[in-house]
Design a protein around this motif. Structure first.
Motif, PDB file in Angstrom:
ATOM      1  N   GLU A   1     -11.619  11.954  11.996  1.00  0.00           N
ATOM      2  CA  GLU A   1     -11.764  11.344  10.684  1.00  0.00           C
ATOM      3  C   GLU A   1     -10.382  11.269  10.045  1.00  0.00           C
ATOM      4  O   GLU A   1      -9.458  11.971  10.437  1.00  0.00           O
ATOM      5  CB  GLU A   1     -12.719  12.136   9.802  1.00  0.00           C
ATOM      6  N   GLY A   2     -10.253  10.398   9.044  1.00  0.00           N
ATOM      7  CA  GLY A   2      -8.970  10.229   8.367  1.00  0.00           C
ATOM      8  C   GLY A   2      -9.021   9.033   7.446  1.00  0.00           C
ATOM      9  O   GLY A   2     -10.090   8.455   7.187  1.00  0.00           O
ATOM     10  N   TYR A   3      -7.853   8.643   6.940  1.00  0.00           N
ATOM     11  CA  TYR A   3      -7.757   7.562   5.959  1.00  0.00           C
ATOM     12  C   TYR A   3      -7.213   6.304   6.622  1.00  0.00           C
ATOM     13  O   TYR A   3      -6.368   6.359   7.524  1.00  0.00           O
ATOM     14  CB  TYR A   3      -6.833   7.963   4.808  1.00  0.00           C
ATOM     15  N   VAL A   4      -7.696   5.152   6.142  1.00  0.00           N
ATOM     16  CA  VAL A   4      -7.190   3.848   6.537  1.00  0.00           C
ATOM     17  C   VAL A   4      -7.007   3.021   5.272  1.00  0.00           C
ATOM     18  O   VAL A   4      -7.677   3.263   4.259  1.00  0.00           O
ATOM     19  CB  VAL A   4      -8.151   3.116   7.511  1.00  0.00           C
ATOM     20  N   PRO A   5      -6.095   2.026   5.265  1.00  0.00           N
ATOM     21  CA  PRO A   5      -5.970   1.155   4.088  1.00  0.00           C
ATOM     22  C   PRO A   5      -7.278   0.423   3.809  1.00  0.00           C
ATOM     23  O   PRO A   5      -7.936  -0.093   4.721  1.00  0.00           O
ATOM     24  CB  PRO A   5      -4.848   0.191   4.485  1.00  0.00           C
ATOM     25  N   THR A   6      -7.676   0.378   2.555  1.00  0.00           N
ATOM     26  CA  THR A   6      -8.943  -0.252   2.174  1.00  0.00           C
ATOM     27  C   THR A   6      -8.953  -1.724   2.560  1.00  0.00           C
ATOM     28  O   THR A   6     -10.003  -2.274   2.912  1.00  0.00           O
ATOM     29  CB  THR A   6      -9.161  -0.096   0.662  1.00  0.00           C
ATOM     30  N   SER A   7      -7.782  -2.398   2.506  1.00  0.00           N
ATOM     31  CA  SER A   7      -7.732  -3.824   2.818  1.00  0.00           C
ATOM     32  C   SER A   7      -7.929  -4.106   4.303  1.00  0.00           C
ATOM     33  O   SER A   7      -8.094  -5.255   4.685  1.00  0.00           O
ATOM     34  CB  SER A   7      -6.385  -4.388   2.365  1.00  0.00           C
ATOM     35  N   TYR A   8      -7.923  -3.054   5.137  1.00  0.00           N
ATOM     36  CA  TYR A   8      -8.070  -3.240   6.574  1.00  0.00           C
ATOM     37  C   TYR A   8      -9.527  -3.140   7.025  1.00  0.00           C
ATOM     38  O   TYR A   8      -9.806  -3.340   8.193  1.00  0.00           O
ATOM     39  CB  TYR A   8      -7.234  -2.205   7.327  1.00  0.00           C
TER      40      TYR A   8
ATOM     41  N   LEU B   1       0.841  -1.210   0.000  1.00  0.00           N
ATOM     42  CA  LEU B   1       0.000   0.000   0.000  1.00  0.00           C
ATOM     43  C   LEU B   1       0.870   1.251   0.000  1.00  0.00           C
ATOM     44  O   LEU B   1       0.577   2.231  -0.698  1.00  0.00           O
ATOM     45  CB  LEU B   1      -0.926  -0.028   1.228  1.00  0.00           C
ATOM     46  N   GLU B   2       1.908   1.201   0.794  1.00  0.00           N
ATOM     47  CA  GLU B   2       2.820   2.348   0.835  1.00  0.00           C
ATOM     48  C   GLU B   2       3.477   2.561  -0.528  1.00  0.00           C
ATOM     49  O   GLU B   2       3.604   3.687  -1.017  1.00  0.00           O
ATOM     50  CB  GLU B   2       3.885   2.097   1.904  1.00  0.00           C
ATOM     51  N   ALA B   3       3.895   1.456  -1.166  1.00  0.00           N
ATOM     52  CA  ALA B   3       4.519   1.568  -2.483  1.00  0.00           C
ATOM     53  C   ALA B   3       3.535   2.090  -3.516  1.00  0.00           C
ATOM     54  O   ALA B   3       3.884   2.912  -4.370  1.00  0.00           O
ATOM     55  CB  ALA B   3       5.070   0.204  -2.917  1.00  0.00           C
ATOM     56  N   GLN B   4       2.281   1.637  -3.445  1.00  0.00           N
ATOM     57  CA  GLN B   4       1.268   2.142  -4.375  1.00  0.00           C
ATOM     58  C   GLN B   4       1.055   3.642  -4.201  1.00  0.00           C
ATOM     59  O   GLN B   4       0.896   4.380  -5.174  1.00  0.00           O
ATOM     60  CB  GLN B   4      -0.048   1.392  -4.168  1.00  0.00           C
ATOM     61  N   LYS B   5       1.090   4.073  -2.958  1.00  0.00           N
ATOM     62  CA  LYS B   5       0.902   5.496  -2.692  1.00  0.00           C
ATOM     63  C   LYS B   5       2.021   6.314  -3.324  1.00  0.00           C
ATOM     64  O   LYS B   5       1.774   7.311  -4.022  1.00  0.00           O
ATOM     65  CB  LYS B   5       0.853   5.719  -1.177  1.00  0.00           C
ATOM     66  N   PHE B   6       3.260   5.872  -3.117  1.00  0.00           N
ATOM     67  CA  PHE B   6       4.376   6.618  -3.694  1.00  0.00           C
ATOM     68  C   PHE B   6       4.427   6.476  -5.215  1.00  0.00           C
ATOM     69  O   PHE B   6       4.849   7.395  -5.907  1.00  0.00           O
ATOM     70  CB  PHE B   6       5.691   6.139  -3.070  1.00  0.00           C
TER      71      PHE B   6
END
Length: 613
Positions: free
Chosen positions: A590-597, A460-465
Motif C-alpha cells: 500500500e502507499g500513495y499515488v498522485p490523485t490525477s493518475y 504535484l511535487e510543488a504542491q507537496k512542498f
C-alpha cells in the motif's frame, strides 16, 4: 664624420663590426621574445590560480560566498583574472610591435649589408686586377729593356771585331733595333697601364669605397636608431597597462573596504537560527519529600500525556529535548476547559506518590495510544543512520523553512521550463498543421503528452512542498508559545493527550538529533525491534472504494507505490487536498499515488468514506 674618408682602409673591420651590430639586435629580439613568454606564463599561472579558488557551481562552497568577506575574496579573484589579462596584453603588444618588426628589420638589414659588402669586394677585386695588369706590363717593359740593352752590346761588340763579316754585323744591328723597338712598345704599354691604374685607384679610394662605406654607415645608424625606438616601445607597452592594473588593484581595495562584519554576523544568524527559544530554568526536584515533584522544562516524564508517564532514559538530560518527532502536523491546542477528571487516564494529583520509573517504562512500552510516538522515534533513528527525509524535517524550523522555500523555487523554475518547452512544441505543431510538408504534427503528440505529464508531476511535487512550507510557516511559534511547549504546562487547563505531547516534543526537536546523549541513543536503538512489533500489530485500514490507474506511476519515494496503467486497486484514504490518494494492492502493498493518475470509485456505504473538497 664619414666612414668613407676616415676608415677607407678598414674594410674587414667594418665588416666584423656590422655583423656584431646585427648580432646585438638579434640578441635584443631574443630577450623581448623571452619576456613575452614569461608574461604569458605568468598570466596563465594567475588565471589558473584564480580559477583554482573560484567557488564550484552547485556546491556548498558557492553558498559561502554570500558573506561580504567571501564576496571580497571573489572580487579579488576576478580582479586577478583581469590583472592576468593585462600581462597577456603586454605579451601581445611586445610581440606585434617589437619582436615581429625587429625580426623583419633584421632580415632587411642582412640583405642590405650583404649587398654593400658585395659591392665593396667587387671594387677590391677590380683594383687587384688593375694592379696585376700594371705589374705585368711593368715586368714586360723591364724584360724588353734588358733584352734591348744586351742586343745593343752584342751589336757593338760585333761591329768592333775585324774578323766578323759584314753580314753578321748587319744582322746584329737589325736585332738590336728590333729589341729596342720592343722596349719602346713595352714602355708605352706600361705607361698606359700605370696611368689607368692610378685613375682606377683614385676612383676606388675617393669614389667607390666612400660611397659603399657611407651606405654601410647609414645602415648601421638605422640599426642603432631602431633598437633605441624598440626600447622606448618596450617601456611604453608596460606603461600603457599601468592604469588598468591600477584599476584592478583599486577594485581589490574597494572590495576589501566593502567587507561588513555586522552584515556577515547577521548572515550567520539567518543561516543557523533554529527558531527555538532557550530552555527555561530547571526547577528543583526535592526527593526528600514524599515524591512530590514539579514538572521541569526538560523532564522526559512530564504529565502532558494521558496519565501514563513517559519514558526517561539514563537520567542525563543536560537540558536537552526529547527526540520524538513528527513532521506532518502541529499539535492541537489543549482543551479550553478541562479538568484532570475529564480526561481519560488523566495525570495524577500532585499529592499522590508517583510510581517508580521502571513501572512507568513498562507502562509506556505497552501503551497503544503512543504508537505514533514510536513511529516518530523510529523515524528519528533512521535520521541518525544518515537518511535525509524529503520534507527536511530533520532540520530546525527556521532552516527547514528556508530549505522548503528553496525547493519550491527550484520546482517552480522547472515547471516554467517545461511550460516553455510545451509552448514551443505547440507552436511547432501549429506550423506543421499549416505546412504539412515541413513535418508530421502527430509525431509531436507523444512529446507533448510527456511534457504535460512532467508538468503535472512537478506541480504535484510543488504542491507537496508548498503544503509543508505553509505548515512550517504556520508553526513558527511566538516566544510565549515556545515557553509553554518547553515547560509542558498549560495554566488553568487540563493536560493534552499523550499523542499531542509527543507531537509537541517532535516540534521542539524536528530532526530527532538534539536531545540525547550517546548512551541514550544506544538504549533507544536497542528498543527499535520492540517498536517494530508494535507497528506490526496495527490493524490495516478498511477499503473505502476502488480506483483505476489512468497512467503508469513509478513510486520511487518513501511512502509511494508503483502502479501500471489500467490496474484496479483499493482506495483506503481519499485525497485530503494535498494531491495524493492512499491505495492498496494487497495486504502487504500500500502507499500513495498522485490523485490525477487514478480514477476513484468510492463506496458511499463504506465506513469512513468522506468527500474532500
Amino acid at each position: 664624420m664619414s666612414w668613407g674618408t676616415e676608415l677607407w682602409d678598414q674594410f674587414d673591420n667594418l665588416e666584423k663590426h656590422t655583423q656584431w651590430g646585427i648580432d646585438v639586435l638579434e640578441k635584443y629580439i631574443k630577450f623581448v621574445k623571452e619576456r613575452t613568454e614569461i608574461e604569458l606564463s605568468y598570466a596563465k599561472q594567475l588565471r589558473n590560480l584564480s580559477k583554482k579558488y573560484q567557488p564550484k557551481k552547485n556546491s556548498k562552497e558557492e553558498e559561502e560566498y554570500k558573506y561580504t568577506s567571501c564576496k571580497a575574496f571573489l572580487s579579488t579573484l576576478n580582479e586577478m583574472n583581469d590583472y592576468a589579462g593585462q600581462h597577456e596584453v603586454i605579451s601581445e603588444n611586445m610581440t606585434s610591435q617589437i619582436t615581429v618588426d625587429l625580426a623583419r628589420f633584421v632580415q632587411e638589414l642582412k640583405q642590405e649589408r650583404k649587398s654593400n659588402f658585395h659591392d665593396g669586394r667587387k671594387a677590391q677585386q677590380h683594383m687587384e686586377t688593375c694592379w696585376k695588369q700594371l705589374e705585368s706590363s711593368k715586368r714586360r717593359f723591364e724584360r724588353d729593356c734588358k733584352e734591348a740593352d744586351r742586343a745593343q752590346q752584342y751589336f757593338e761588340k760585333m761591329d768592333a771585331d775585324i774578323n766578323v763579316t759584314k753580314a753578321d754585323v748587319e744582322k746584329a744591328r737589325q736585332q738590336a733595333q728590333i729589341r729596342h723597338q720592343m722596349a719602346e712598345d713595352s714602355k708605352a704599354d706600361y705607361s698606359s697601364s700605370l696611368q689607368k691604374f692610378n685613375q682606377e685607384q683614385h676612383e676606388y679610394y675617393h669614389t667607390h669605397i666612400p660611397s659603399i662605406f657611407q651606405k654601410i654607415q647609414e645602415m648601421e645608424e638605422r640599426r642603432i636608431v631602431r633598437i633605441g625606438e624598440s626600447m622606448k616601445t618596450y617601456a611604453e607597452v608596460d606603461r600603457q597597462v599601468i592604469p588598468i592594473i591600477g584599476k584592478c588593484l583599486d577594485g581589490i581595495v574597494k572590495a576589501a573596504e566593502a567587507i561588513n562584519q555586522k552584515s556577515d554576523s547577521q548572515l550567520v544568524i539567518e543561516a543557523y537560527k533554529s527558531g527555538f527559544e532557550p530552555p527555561g530554568d530547571i526547577e528543583f526536584e526535592d526527593y526528600t519529600q514524599p515524591m512530590k515533584r514539579t514538572v521541569s522544562d526538560n523532564s522526559l516524564s512530564n504529565s502532558r500525556g494521558d496519565g501514563k508517564p513517559e519514558l526517561k532514559f539514563g537520567g542525563k538530560s543536560k537540558g536537552k529535548l526529547w527526540p520524538f518527532i513528527k513532521k506532518n502536523k502541529p499539535p492541537p491546542p489543549p482543551p479550553a476547559s478541562a479538568s484532570p477528571s475529564a480526561v481519560p487516564n488523566g495525570p495524577q494529583s500532585p499529592k499522590q506518590q508517583k510510581e517508580p520509573l521502571s513501572h512507568r517504562f513498562n507502562e509506556f512500552m505497552i501503551s497503544k495510544p503512543k504508537i505514533h510516538c514510536f513511529r516518530s522515534l523510529k523515524r528519528g533513528l533512521s535520521l541518525k543512520l544518515g537518511a535525509t527525509p524529503e520534507d527536511f524535517s530533520n532540520l530546525p524550523p527556521e532552516q527547514r523553512r528556508k530549505k522548503l522555500q528553496q525547493k519550491v523555487d527550484e520546482l517552480n523554475k522547472e515547471i516554467q521550463k517545461e511550460m516553455d518547452q510545451r509552448d514551443a512544441i505547440t507552436k511547432m505543431k501549429d506550423v506543421y498543421l499549416k505546412n504539412p510538408q515541413m513535418g508530421d504534427p502527430a509525431s509531436l503528440d507523444h512529446k507533448l503528452t510527456e511534457v504535460s505529464q512532467n508538468i503535472e508531476k512537478l506541480r504535484l511535487e510543488a504542491q507537496k512542498f508548498e503544503a509543508w512550507l505553509a505548515e512550517v510557516e504556520g508553526r513558527l511559534p511566538t516566544r510565549g508559545e515556545q515557553a509553554r511547549r518547553q515547560s509542558g504546562m498549560y495554566d488553568g487547563q487540563g493536560a493534552p493527550t499523550t499523542a499531542n505531547s509527543c507531537a509537541q516534543d517532535r516540534e521542539s526537536s524536528p530532526d530527532g538529533s538534539y536531545t540525547e546523549e550517546r548512551s541514550q541513543e544506544n538504549e533507544v536503538k536497542v528498543l527499535a525491534t520492540d517498536f517494530d512489533d508494535e507497528f506490526d500489530d496495527e490493524e490495516p485500514l478498511p477499503a473505502i472504494g476502488t480506483c483505476k490507474a489512468l497512467y503508469t506511476f513509478e513510486g520511487q519515494n518513501e511512502g509511494t507505490i508503483s502502479v501500471i496503467e489500467g490496474e484496479i486497486l483499493y482506495v483506503i484514504e481519499e485525497d485530503k487536498g494535498d494531491g495524493w490518494t492512499r491505495i492498496r494492492r494487497n495486504e502487504d502493498e500500500e502507499g500513495y499515488v498522485p490523485t490525477s493518475y487514478v480514477e476513484v470509485y468510492l463506496d458511499k456505504n463504506a465506513k469512513g468514506a468522506k468527500t474532500y473538497i
